[in-house]
Design a protein around this motif. Structure first.
Motif, PDB file in Angstrom:
ATOM      1  N   VAL A 233      19.631 -22.937 -59.942  1.00  0.00           N
ATOM      2  CA  VAL A 233      19.341 -24.396 -59.731  1.00  0.00           C
ATOM      3  C   VAL A 233      18.462 -25.033 -60.996  1.00  0.00           C
ATOM      4  O   VAL A 233      19.177 -26.135 -61.333  1.00  0.00           O
ATOM      5  N   ARG A 234      17.831 -24.133 -61.580  1.00  0.00           N
ATOM      6  CA  ARG A 234      17.098 -24.805 -62.749  1.00  0.00           C
ATOM      7  C   ARG A 234      17.842 -25.082 -63.923  1.00  0.00           C
ATOM      8  O   ARG A 234      17.497 -25.909 -64.538  1.00  0.00           O
ATOM      9  N   THR A 235      18.792 -24.229 -64.019  1.00  0.00           N
ATOM     10  CA  THR A 235      19.757 -24.667 -65.222  1.00  0.00           C
ATOM     11  C   THR A 235      20.812 -25.400 -65.078  1.00  0.00           C
ATOM     12  O   THR A 235      21.455 -25.731 -65.999  1.00  0.00           O
ATOM     13  N   ARG A 236      21.027 -26.101 -63.869  1.00  0.00           N
ATOM     14  CA  ARG A 236      21.933 -27.205 -63.630  1.00  0.00           C
ATOM     15  C   ARG A 236      21.331 -28.473 -63.305  1.00  0.00           C
ATOM     16  O   ARG A 236      20.790 -28.621 -62.127  1.00  0.00           O
ATOM     17  N   SER A 237      20.945 -29.152 -64.416  1.00  0.00           N
ATOM     18  CA  SER A 237      20.136 -30.541 -64.211  1.00  0.00           C
ATOM     19  C   SER A 237      20.753 -31.167 -63.063  1.00  0.00           C
ATOM     20  O   SER A 237      20.096 -32.167 -62.543  1.00  0.00           O
ATOM     21  N   TRP A 238      22.085 -31.476 -62.934  1.00  0.00           N
ATOM     22  CA  TRP A 238      22.533 -32.318 -62.065  1.00  0.00           C
ATOM     23  C   TRP A 238      22.211 -31.805 -60.481  1.00  0.00           C
ATOM     24  O   TRP A 238      22.054 -32.830 -59.578  1.00  0.00           O
ATOM     25  N   ILE A 239      21.829 -30.591 -60.344  1.00  0.00           N
ATOM     26  CA  ILE A 239      21.495 -30.219 -59.123  1.00  0.00           C
ATOM     27  C   ILE A 239      20.002 -30.853 -58.821  1.00  0.00           C
ATOM     28  O   ILE A 239      19.734 -31.450 -57.799  1.00  0.00           O
ATOM     29  N   TRP A 240      19.127 -30.272 -59.817  1.00  0.00           N
ATOM     30  CA  TRP A 240      17.575 -30.786 -59.288  1.00  0.00           C
ATOM     31  C   TRP A 240      17.241 -32.194 -59.715  1.00  0.00           C
ATOM     32  O   TRP A 240      16.269 -32.638 -58.926  1.00  0.00           O
ATOM     33  N   THR A 241      17.902 -32.780 -60.540  1.00  0.00           N
ATOM     34  CA  THR A 241      17.651 -34.111 -60.650  1.00  0.00           C
ATOM     35  C   THR A 241      18.188 -34.921 -59.118  1.00  0.00           C
ATOM     36  O   THR A 241      17.424 -35.749 -58.739  1.00  0.00           O
ATOM     37  N   CYS A 242      19.410 -34.700 -58.795  1.00  0.00           N
ATOM     38  CA  CYS A 242      19.736 -35.355 -57.339  1.00  0.00           C
ATOM     39  C   CYS A 242      18.823 -34.812 -56.405  1.00  0.00           C
ATOM     40  O   CYS A 242      18.493 -35.392 -55.518  1.00  0.00           O
ATOM     41  N   LEU A 243      18.203 -33.585 -56.309  1.00  0.00           N
ATOM     42  CA  LEU A 243      17.463 -32.898 -55.324  1.00  0.00           C
ATOM     43  C   LEU A 243      16.188 -33.852 -55.503  1.00  0.00           C
ATOM     44  O   LEU A 243      15.577 -33.870 -54.297  1.00  0.00           O
ATOM     45  N   ILE A 244      15.785 -34.250 -56.460  1.00  0.00           N
ATOM     46  CA  ILE A 244      14.578 -34.715 -56.252  1.00  0.00           C
ATOM     47  C   ILE A 244      14.639 -36.507 -55.642  1.00  0.00           C
ATOM     48  O   ILE A 244      13.739 -36.634 -54.787  1.00  0.00           O
ATOM     49  N   VAL A 403      16.004 -46.850 -53.878  1.00  0.00           N
ATOM     50  CA  VAL A 403      15.403 -46.502 -55.078  1.00  0.00           C
ATOM     51  C   VAL A 403      15.474 -44.679 -55.248  1.00  0.00           C
ATOM     52  O   VAL A 403      16.254 -44.483 -56.297  1.00  0.00           O
ATOM     53  N   ALA A 404      15.501 -44.048 -54.364  1.00  0.00           N
ATOM     54  CA  ALA A 404      15.419 -42.642 -54.245  1.00  0.00           C
ATOM     55  C   ALA A 404      16.865 -42.214 -54.731  1.00  0.00           C
ATOM     56  O   ALA A 404      17.243 -41.293 -55.372  1.00  0.00           O
ATOM     57  N   ASN A 405      17.901 -43.086 -54.068  1.00  0.00           N
ATOM     58  CA  ASN A 405      19.277 -42.581 -54.199  1.00  0.00           C
ATOM     59  C   ASN A 405      19.949 -42.895 -55.629  1.00  0.00           C
ATOM     60  O   ASN A 405      20.736 -42.513 -56.173  1.00  0.00           O
ATOM     61  N   LEU A 406      19.603 -44.159 -55.967  1.00  0.00           N
ATOM     62  CA  LEU A 406      20.017 -44.525 -57.211  1.00  0.00           C
ATOM     63  C   LEU A 406      19.384 -44.143 -58.455  1.00  0.00           C
ATOM     64  O   LEU A 406      19.912 -43.888 -59.542  1.00  0.00           O
ATOM     65  N   ALA A 407      18.212 -43.571 -58.303  1.00  0.00           N
ATOM     66  CA  ALA A 407      17.395 -43.169 -59.704  1.00  0.00           C
ATOM     67  C   ALA A 407      18.135 -41.946 -60.289  1.00  0.00           C
ATOM     68  O   ALA A 407      18.048 -41.958 -61.634  1.00  0.00           O
ATOM     69  N   PRO A 408      18.549 -41.014 -59.697  1.00  0.00           N
ATOM     70  CA  PRO A 408      19.372 -39.737 -60.353  1.00  0.00           C
ATOM     71  C   PRO A 408      20.365 -40.230 -61.450  1.00  0.00           C
ATOM     72  O   PRO A 408      20.840 -39.804 -62.321  1.00  0.00           O
ATOM     73  N   LEU A 409      20.786 -41.629 -61.087  1.00  0.00           N
ATOM     74  CA  LEU A 409      21.986 -41.876 -62.021  1.00  0.00           C
ATOM     75  C   LEU A 409      21.429 -42.042 -63.503  1.00  0.00           C
ATOM     76  O   LEU A 409      22.173 -42.459 -64.642  1.00  0.00           O
ATOM     77  N   CYS A 410      20.183 -42.268 -63.604  1.00  0.00           N
ATOM     78  CA  CYS A 410      19.502 -42.269 -65.000  1.00  0.00           C
ATOM     79  C   CYS A 410      19.803 -41.082 -65.851  1.00  0.00           C
ATOM     80  O   CYS A 410      19.795 -41.144 -66.888  1.00  0.00           O
TER      81      CYS A 410
END
Length: 438
Positions: A233-244, A403-410
């Protein structure tokens, strides 16, 4: 008759016939997926009969919205505690066997809940205890389900398989809640819960017959397995970013829709039957989104995942504004359609891009992240509604969801996330691939 022969006799053109072969491939060519598919639909049919039963049982016992929150919190906390172990088990043991055992255990817990309701002994504390027991068993199911799909379905058909499962399940969910709400309102909550218990036992029998052995992997300690899963999980930033973003989204949605929704429907729309219609709208939207996912194969998974889930921000402010029931139902349809598209894309991304022998643990850590903030969020229901009222809380939930769902697109990695786009295979080749994977 083959799929191509059938479509030719029906008079479809070659492009249309090829498209139909693609979207129905997992069901036509894969007996194991068909069995898994049927089991899911049986379980969905039972679950819809229980719609609103738990919430209205809590309300009938005098628990109010805070009582619903306590029951949901007991469910969430148990899932958080056991999910890491569940992920390890899913990557070590035959996944179909895990799911079958879990379904049977949940069936027994649901029978106990039914007895408590019929005996007139339902209170917040024992409903919370049963919810915790249910969650303890269910926490072992989700990681196994995620990995099982990757074992029985080839990678280039995972999107269609996920969409077919959701489409059928949520078509049932569209019809079922109206029936379930009527059952709860007329016969009582116990009957809806009882029908759900039967569905779990039937689903367990179907899943138990799927031949899906464990994935070969080197023996390791539980601690080593947990570390390896966390690293995935930690090495795949797309997972943990969306997870936040999802971790913030889940409590906001549950507070607005799940906790404040039933008493709002009771106060403004007439009670359980109205909430059944709203829940049916949720199923209708999920089915619509699954149908779109079946016909449309997006590559930009990060964008689709975030934008689809952002639609959840629509219903809560409309309820706060006093919108009539049909408008709230329409908003729930749009929100659920977006969530459904987002879910199919996310599931397919994990199944395609994470190694099969790590998917159980990755799914478990993702599940933990998704619900990690929910218990704290539930504790805020009473003070939030006391400080800014129910309307203010609903508006706040809508803003948080957006906000929570759009923020990971940063994140650049989220924006760049794409799905594999393998060309459709012929029938025989697809069957051979499925056999080889197992």
């Amino acid at each position: 008759m083959s799929g191509s022969g059938l479509t030719a006799r029906l008079g479809f053109s070659d492009p249309v016939a090829a498209h139909l072969r693609r979207i129905t491939g997992p069901l036509r060519d894969n007996r194991r997926f068909r069995r898994y598919f049927i089991a899911n639909q049986v379980n969905a049919a039972g679950t819809t009969m229980e719609v609103g039963a738990l919430a209205f049982t809590v309300l009938a016992s005098g628990g109010g919205p805070s009582g619903i929150a306590m029951v949901l919190m007991a469910n969430m906390v148990t899932g958080i505690l056991l999910s890491p172990l569940a992920g390890v088990v899913a990557d070590r043991l035959p996944r179909a066997a895990i799911i079958a055992v879990v379904q049977a255990i949940i069936g027994l817990v649901t029978v106990t809940e039914c007895v408590v309701i019929f005996a007139g002994r339902a209170q917040v504390w024992n409903l919370a205890a049963l919810a915790a027991a249910n969650s303890a068993a269910a926490s072992f199911c989700s990681p196994a389900q995620s990995g099982l799909m990757s074992v029985i379905v080839p990678k280039d058909q995972l999107g269609e398989a996920n969409a077919l499962t959701q489409l059928s399940r949520h078509t049932i969910v569209t019809i079922g809640p109206a029936i379930g709400g009527t059952i709860v309102a007329t016969a009582g909550a116990g009957y809806g819960v009882g029908l759900n218990a039967i569905s779990f036992f039937a689903s367990a029998l179907l899943i138990a017959g799927i031949p899906a052995p464990r994935i070969p992997r080197q023996a390791a300690s539980i601690r080593t397995d947990l570390i390896e899963g966390w690293r995935a999980v930690r090495t795949r930033s797309w997972i943990w970013t969306c997870l936040i973003g999802t971790a913030v989204m889940v409590p906001a949605w549950h507070i607005g829709y799940g906790i404040l929704g039933p008493p709002w429907a009771k106060a403004h729309f007439g009670g359980a039957w109205a909430w059944g219609l709203i829940a049916s709208s949720l199923g209708c939207g999920m089915a619509t989104g699954a149908a779109v996912s079946l016909l449309w194969r997006p590559r930009r998974a990060g964008w689709v995942n975030c934008l689809g889930a952002a639609a959840l921000a629509i219903p809560d402010p409309l309820m706060a504004a006093g919108a009539p029931l049909p408008v709230v139902m329409a908003a729930v349809v749009v929100a659920a359609a977006g969530l459904s598209i987002s879910t199919v894309v996310w599931q397919t991304a994990v199944q395609q891009l994470v190694p099969v022998d790590q998917q159980g643990r990755v799914s478990a850590f993702v599940s933990i992240g998704e619900i990690s903030l929910a218990p704290a969020g539930y504790l805020l229901v009473a003070p939030a509604t006391g400080a800014i009222g129910v309307r203010g809380t609903l508006i706040g939930c809508g803003l948080v969801l957006a906000v929570a769902n759009l923020a990971p697109l940063c994140s650049r990695d989220v924006r760049a996330l794409t799905l594999l786009d393998a060309p459709p295979r012929e029938d025989k080749e697809t069957t051979d691939v499925v056999s080889a994977v197992s």
